[in-house]
Design a protein around this motif. Structure first.
Motif, PDB file in Angstrom:
ATOM      1  N   ASP B 441       0.698  -1.155   0.376  1.00 38.69           N
ATOM      2  CA  ASP B 441       0.189  -0.323   0.444  1.00 38.69           C
ATOM      3  C   ASP B 441       0.845   1.144   0.179  1.00 38.69           C
ATOM      4  O   ASP B 441       0.229   2.005  -0.772  1.00 38.69           O
ATOM      5  CB  ASP B 441      -0.893   0.100   1.442  1.00 38.69           C
ATOM      6  N   ILE B 442       2.071   1.501   0.995  1.00 42.14           N
ATOM      7  CA  ILE B 442       3.036   2.260   1.373  1.00 42.14           C
ATOM      8  C   ILE B 442       2.962   2.293  -0.244  1.00 42.14           C
ATOM      9  O   ILE B 442       3.358   3.855  -1.070  1.00 42.14           O
ATOM     10  CB  ILE B 442       4.116   2.248   1.842  1.00 42.14           C
ATOM     11  N   GLU B 443       3.971   1.611  -1.001  1.00 40.11           N
ATOM     12  CA  GLU B 443       4.538   2.290  -2.268  1.00 40.11           C
ATOM     13  C   GLU B 443       3.577   2.099  -3.429  1.00 40.11           C
ATOM     14  O   GLU B 443       3.583   3.743  -4.250  1.00 40.11           O
ATOM     15  CB  GLU B 443       4.971   0.465  -2.781  1.00 40.11           C
ATOM     16  N   LYS B 444       2.377   1.908  -3.253  1.00 38.65           N
ATOM     17  CA  LYS B 444       0.874   2.618  -4.462  1.00 38.65           C
ATOM     18  C   LYS B 444       0.715   3.823  -3.788  1.00 38.65           C
ATOM     19  O   LYS B 444       0.325   4.764  -4.414  1.00 38.65           O
ATOM     20  CB  LYS B 444      -0.335   1.155  -4.133  1.00 38.65           C
ATOM     21  N   GLU B 445       0.395   4.338  -2.997  1.00 36.03           N
ATOM     22  CA  GLU B 445      -0.325   5.344  -2.169  1.00 36.03           C
ATOM     23  C   GLU B 445       1.268   6.601  -1.869  1.00 36.03           C
ATOM     24  O   GLU B 445       1.024   7.328  -2.289  1.00 36.03           O
ATOM     25  CB  GLU B 445      -0.338   5.354  -1.108  1.00 36.03           C
ATOM     26  N   PHE B 446       2.462   5.719  -1.817  1.00 38.33           N
ATOM     27  CA  PHE B 446       3.715   7.277  -2.258  1.00 38.33           C
ATOM     28  C   PHE B 446       4.698   7.060  -2.926  1.00 38.33           C
ATOM     29  O   PHE B 446       5.549   7.752  -2.999  1.00 38.33           O
ATOM     30  CB  PHE B 446       4.106   7.424  -0.656  1.00 38.33           C
ATOM     31  N   ARG B 447       4.212   5.828  -4.105  1.00 36.46           N
ATOM     32  CA  ARG B 447       5.010   6.116  -5.195  1.00 36.46           C
ATOM     33  C   ARG B 447       6.324   5.816  -4.178  1.00 36.46           C
ATOM     34  O   ARG B 447       7.500   5.787  -4.609  1.00 36.46           O
ATOM     35  CB  ARG B 447       4.950   7.047  -5.764  1.00 36.46           C
ATOM     36  N   ILE B 448       7.133   4.531  -3.451  1.00 38.21           N
ATOM     37  CA  ILE B 448       8.102   4.252  -3.130  1.00 38.21           C
ATOM     38  C   ILE B 448       8.067   3.132  -3.581  1.00 38.21           C
ATOM     39  O   ILE B 448       7.625   2.115  -3.488  1.00 38.21           O
ATOM     40  CB  ILE B 448       8.190   4.187  -1.655  1.00 38.21           C
ATOM     41  N   THR B 449       9.382   2.451  -4.586  1.00 38.73           N
ATOM     42  CA  THR B 449       9.289   1.235  -4.721  1.00 38.73           C
ATOM     43  C   THR B 449       9.607   0.329  -3.864  1.00 38.73           C
ATOM     44  O   THR B 449      10.274   0.832  -2.928  1.00 38.73           O
ATOM     45  CB  THR B 449      10.946   1.306  -5.824  1.00 38.73           C
ATOM     46  N   GLY B 450       8.899  -0.977  -3.772  1.00 37.76           N
ATOM     47  CA  GLY B 450       9.017  -1.509  -2.752  1.00 37.76           C
ATOM     48  C   GLY B 450       8.456  -1.457  -0.872  1.00 37.76           C
ATOM     49  O   GLY B 450       9.061  -1.826  -0.389  1.00 37.76           O
ATOM     50  N   GLY B 451       8.049  -0.643  -1.408  1.00 31.26           N
ATOM     51  CA  GLY B 451       7.463   0.706   0.116  1.00 31.26           C
ATOM     52  C   GLY B 451       7.956   0.728   1.208  1.00 31.26           C
ATOM     53  O   GLY B 451       7.964   0.214   2.489  1.00 31.26           O
ATOM     54  N   HIS B 452       9.537   0.768   0.212  1.00 31.40           N
ATOM     55  CA  HIS B 452      10.503   1.162   2.164  1.00 31.40           C
ATOM     56  C   HIS B 452      10.453   2.390   2.130  1.00 31.40           C
ATOM     57  O   HIS B 452      10.664   3.196   1.101  1.00 31.40           O
ATOM     58  CB  HIS B 452      12.235   0.209   1.573  1.00 31.40           C
ATOM     59  N   TRP B 453      10.970   2.425   3.338  1.00 32.23           N
ATOM     60  CA  TRP B 453      10.809   4.596   3.452  1.00 32.23           C
ATOM     61  C   TRP B 453      11.797   4.843   3.623  1.00 32.23           C
ATOM     62  O   TRP B 453      11.645   6.049   3.050  1.00 32.23           O
ATOM     63  CB  TRP B 453      10.597   3.868   5.430  1.00 32.23           C
ATOM     64  N   HIS B 454      12.728   4.045   3.639  1.00 32.62           N
ATOM     65  CA  HIS B 454      14.347   4.909   3.136  1.00 32.62           C
ATOM     66  C   HIS B 454      14.875   4.923   1.985  1.00 32.62           C
ATOM     67  O   HIS B 454      15.899   4.939   2.014  1.00 32.62           O
ATOM     68  CB  HIS B 454      15.089   3.580   4.299  1.00 32.62           C
ATOM     69  N   HIS B 455      14.322   4.466   0.927  1.00 29.25           N
ATOM     70  CA  HIS B 455      14.532   4.633  -0.104  1.00 29.25           C
ATOM     71  C   HIS B 455      15.415   4.078  -0.394  1.00 29.25           C
ATOM     72  O   HIS B 455      16.571   4.113  -1.281  1.00 29.25           O
ATOM     73  CB  HIS B 455      14.540   5.879  -0.825  1.00 29.25           C
ATOM     74  N   GLY B 456      15.501   2.514   0.211  1.00 29.64           N
ATOM     75  CA  GLY B 456      16.768   1.878   0.040  1.00 29.64           C
ATOM     76  C   GLY B 456      17.461   1.540   1.027  1.00 29.64           C
ATOM     77  O   GLY B 456      17.223   1.847   2.713  1.00 29.64           O
ATOM     78  N   GLU B 457      17.319   0.240   1.238  1.00 29.40           N
ATOM     79  CA  GLU B 457      18.088  -0.096   2.821  1.00 29.40           C
ATOM     80  C   GLU B 457      19.152  -0.019   3.513  1.00 29.40           C
ATOM     81  O   GLU B 457      20.160   0.859   2.512  1.00 29.40           O
ATOM     82  CB  GLU B 457      18.159  -1.886   3.217  1.00 29.40           C
TER      83      GLU B 457
END
Lengths: 406, 513
Positions: B441-457
């Motif tokens: 959902d986070i990926e879809k709603e906020f357009r973040i690939t993988g729904g990862h808040w940090h935009h990358g581990e």
């Protein structure tokens, strides 16, 4: 002999299973020397009966070389033109369907991964042919593009048919319109119900063709070819003869004259296209291609190395020699030879080498240090070497269309 | 005639807004295009049920960089400052900690915790200096890069021999080993393990979870505050700062692509077909979305594409929002305690076990949670007398085996609620509405690939000099005119604004020269 059998690995002492090319039955029938070496997993012949005679077949009649082990990829898909155009440094938009392009491809650092030929088979479909395997890189290059990469090294049998009489052989094969085929052109023909691709390409710097067909038809093609060339001095040849011919033509071999960038460990051991004398293949008019940014930077700052063709005095091949520059009585080592040979057709002692910039400008006189052995004793000569610009061997017949009937 | 700007920022996440504000402050004309109807990106306040609002992702503020606050003259209203943490125990004997002090543990643990916190705070101070500047380039660095590197070496050395060694030893280590060695209380160990693993695809035994812990302390040594009006109020303030300085922010304008002309970024085209021109295009989107979707792989080189493609960014944190008709009862907690941060992570092994299924594409049956009741101190978020529980629930892998079907979502939601109910038995009966945001959902709603808040581990191989990837760490992408200003760039995620500010300063440096 059946084809199935030919695909079996040849029995060898060590656990090193070499594949046999689809032409193995024909090659081994002609073989008298039994000198085979490994080439990309296949067993390949140095020479079948006499390397010198095989070489003269290339220059005086027709030599046939089995290049099946060459790595081959098929590139298909809606984005295939964008794909190849970004992959290689030259402008692929100029290479229409039915044309072939010699090309190099680089990594992001502008270092040459390999060189090879791109065959524009038909709209949206290419074959990439190279010395080394590159599936990982080619697959990465396909990310985000609508393109499919298939390795077809083992599916496609290929023969190089090279020499002054090769056009006559092709005509005897009954390939209609073959006389219209220009250098770096390709055409499709029907061969016993199968599609045969013929390209006017080669690795000898001479008039010649390369024939590509699915492996099931390999032996039939060989037989038809040798039948057609019977009165034109057609002969099977091995790697030794081909290698001599390619040095005369000034062609590079990956792993010999340069190292594929992804195979080097130490920094500074790979080369840019500029450092291989391939400036003409780099087209900065293209807005993007792999290595463009780094190459533009190199263009500004200057290159480190230069590949040179050397005409060396005397007749002793300068294998692995150091190259020196003599100035005001002081000798400075500036490079080394990567390929060397006495050229029978040019009557010249020729070599390819690498020198550090700014040395090696055309016309410059250098020295090469040649060691040679006579009756066990080693001797050394410092031979004068002149940097030449043109290939050592580049006969007009190579380009004539229609080619001459010899 | 397309409008021309000095810079276009794609995405009004907090970093995009900070970047726009800094650029605008320097006199640049700036356009910010945001896909959603509101600014803030994932840092937004959303109404998830009638009358109930909540911060959509991060719900506590602790990393917003003082440099950002100062540069933009931000005034953040906080509903609560210095929020403490309570690690919940089933028997009501909770462990409480705040800053370097801890209660509910042995004296030895108390002393050790103070020492641990002191050291971690000191290390985080060292890191923070570099969080607020572009990471130096190692190869072909400029004189400024060399100066930054020299300073990094000097700062390390200034820790003293013992502490420098400790820093270098700890930075690649996992939090599990460190807390096992230091502390007796399983509850304290578990809580610190969770702190280190929050928002990541890492468990306490994963390497470099001390780094993620340190990263969390950068800014305020982990002192937590709750913004009044939720996280959306913070980003609204930043947006206002940008507008005040002349930046134009347009919402509801999803960008379809970056326009590339003659091998350089030349502007953007929105979904509606409108085009805007600029020689400086700054993406607040994550690096994968930026390169693979907005720019297109064909416009950049293969090695770079391969690296971007391989960035590890599998979201593993879900967000659970519950509308409650009243506060639940939890043994051992007084009413005032509901203003604190509550953790369910009874011991490090529990946290690691919660992580185990995520490695294989399954969610935790017994998840770990970080919970707050934002309504406790901020009545504006719910109707009078009602409450909201906002929880980060781990682990919920983005690529769930079988997908996030409605059935999977229900069972995961139930697992989370059951886990809370072990501590707050009356909770289920108080729920009037709920919302679960999985990484999908986070990926879809906020357009973040993988729904990862940090935009990358946030791991050492994707940190500092190599974030987002080798050769592109200084916000400049290998396509002229294209910049990255989001969490995918150095230093990383969290509501810090550092990436946005650093990117803007790099852009200003380049346009000045």
């Amino acid at each position: 002999m059946n084809t199935e059998f030919n695909q079996q690995p040849a029995p060898v002492a060590v656990e090193q299973r070499r594949l046999r090319s689809p032409f193995y039955s024909r090659l081994s029938a002609l073989d008298r020397l039994n000198t085979w070496h490994e080439w990309k997993g296949y067993t390949s012949t140095d020479a079948l009966y006499d390397a010198d005679l095989e070489y003269f077949a290339i220059r005086n009649s027709t030599g046939v070389f089995d290049l099946t082990p060459m790595t081959k990829y098929r590139i298909r898909g809606a984005d295939s033109l964008d794909y190849v155009d970004r992959l290689v440094t030259r402008d692929m938009r100029k290479i229409r369907a039915g044309r072939v392009a010699y090309a190099v491809w680089c990594n992001d650092q502008g270092q040459v991964i390999d060189d090879g030929t791109l065959f524009h088979l038909r709209d949206g479909e290419y074959r990439l042919c190279s010395q080394e395997r590159h599936l990982a890189w080619l697959t990465a290059a396909a990310l985000g593009l609508d393109v499919e990469i298939t390795e077809e090294t083992h599916e496609i049998a290929a023969l190089a048919v090279q020499g002054p009489t090769s056009f006559s052989v092709m005509k005897n094969m009954g390939f209609a319109g073959i006389e219209e085929l220009k250098p770096f052109g390709l055409a499709h023909f029907d061969f016993q119900g199968r599609e045969l691709m013929v390209s006017r390409t080669g690795f000898t710097g001479d008039l010649g063709y390369e024939l590509w067909i699915e492996k099931g038809a390999a032996e039939a093609l060989w037989d038809a070819l040798f039948e057609a060339g019977k009165l034109h001095g057609i002969r099977a040849i091995g790697t030794s003869a081909l290698d001599l011919a390619r040095i005369e033509a000034g062609f590079l071999t990956a792993g010999v004259d340069f190292l594929p960038a992804d195979g080097t460990v130490r920094s500074g051991r790979s080369r840019s296209p500029f450092e291989l004398g391939l400036d003409w293949l780099v087209d900065f008019k293209k807005p993007n291609f792999n290595g463009r940014r780094a190459l533009a930077e190199e263009k500004r700052r200057g290159s480190t190395w230069r590949l040179v063709k050397l005409d060396i005095e005397g007749n002793k091949p300068a294998h692995h020699s150091y190259i020196y520059r003599q100035s005001r009585g002081r000798r400075k080592q500036v490079g080394f030879i990567t390929s060397a040979a006495w050229s029978p057709v040019c009557k010249q002692n020729v070599a390819l080498g690498t020198v550090s910039m700014p040395h090696g400008a055309p016309g410059e006189e250098l020295l090469v240090e040649i060691y040679y052995q006579r009756e066990m004793h080693w001797s050394r000569v410092m031979a004068k070497a002149t940097v030449v610009e043109k290939p050592f061997w580049d006969p007009p017949r190579r380009r004539a269309t229609p080619p001459g009937v010899y | 005639m397309t409008e021309r700007y000095d810079a276009i920022v794609i995405g009004a996440g907090h970093n995009g807004l900070v970047c726009a504000a800094v650029l605008a402050k320097a006199g640049k004309s700036v356009l910010v295009l945001e896909a959603n109807a509101n600014v803030g990106g994932a840092a937004r306040t959303r109404e998830f049920a009638d009358g109930y609002s909540v911060s959509s992702c991060a719900h506590l503020l602790y990393q917003l960089q003082p440099d950002v606050i100062k540069d933009l003259g931000l005034k953040i209203d906080v509903a609560a400052k210095s929020i403490g943490t309570i690690a919940l125990a089933a028997d009501g004997k909770h462990v409480r900690y705040s800053g370097g002090s801890v209660d509910g543990v042995s004296n030895a643990d108390r002393d050790n915790f103070a020492a641990f916190h002191r050291r971690m705070a000191r290390f985080s101070d060292l890191l923070q200096t570099y969080v607020n500047r572009p990471p130096p380039r190692l190869a072909q660095g400029s004189s400024r890069d060399m100066a930054t590197l020299a300073r990094l070496g000097f700062d390390l050395r200034r820790l003293g021999k013992t502490e420098m060694r400790a820093f270098l030893r700890l930075i690649g280590m996992n939090i599990f080993d460190e807390v096992e060695e230091r502390f007796e209380s399983p509850l304290l160990r578990g809580a610190l393990s969770l702190d280190a693993a929050l928002g990541t695809h890492l468990g306490p035994r994963s390497p470099n979870t001390i780094l993620t812990y340190l990263y969390r302390l950068c800014g305020s040594h982990g002192t937590l505050s709750a913004p009044a009006g939720g996280m959306g109020a913070v980003t609204e303030r930043i947006a206002q700062a940008a507008r005040d300085r002349g930046a134009v922010i347009r919402t509801g304008q999803p960008v379809r692509r970056v326009i590339v002309e003659n091998g350089r970024a030349a502007g953007v085209e929105t979904e509606s077909g409108e085009t805007f021109s600029s020689w400086t295009v700054v993406s607040n989107a994550d690096p994968k979305a930026t390169i693979m979707s907005l720019v297109g792989a064909r416009h950049v080189e293969t090695g770079f594409v391969r690296r971007v493609h391989n960035i590890r960014m599998r979201g593993n944190a879900a967000k659970l929002h519950l509308a409650l008709d009243g506060l639940p009862a939890i043994e051992g907690l007084e009413k005032k305690d509901f203003g604190e941060r509550l953790l369910i992570a009874p011991d490090p092994n529990y946290v690691e076990r919660a992580f185990n299924p995520a490695k294989y594409g399954e969610y935790s049956q017994a998840p770990v949670l970080e919970m707050t009741f934002p309504t406790f101190r901020d009545g504006s978020l719910a109707p009078t007398g009602k409450h909201v529980l906002s929880a980060i629930v781990q682990y919920a892998p983005h690529d769930l085996k079988g997908g996030w079907t409605s059935e999977a979502r229900e069972t995961f939601r139930a697992a989370a609620i059951d886990t809370i109910a072990q501590y707050a038995p009356d909770l289920p009966s108080r729920i009037t509405a709920s919302e679960l945001l999985t990484p999908e959902d986070i990926e879809k709603e906020f357009r973040i690939t993988g729904g990862h808040w940090h935009h990358g581990e946030l791991t050492l191989d994707q940190f500092m000099f190599v974030r987002p990837v080798v050769g592109a760490a200084q916000y400049r992408m290998p396509l002229d005119g294209l910049w990255l200003c989001g969490a995918g760039a150095h230093p990383g995620g969290g509501i810090s604004g550092a990436a946005g500010r650093n990117a803007a300063r790099m852009i200003l440096d380049e346009t000045a020269s």
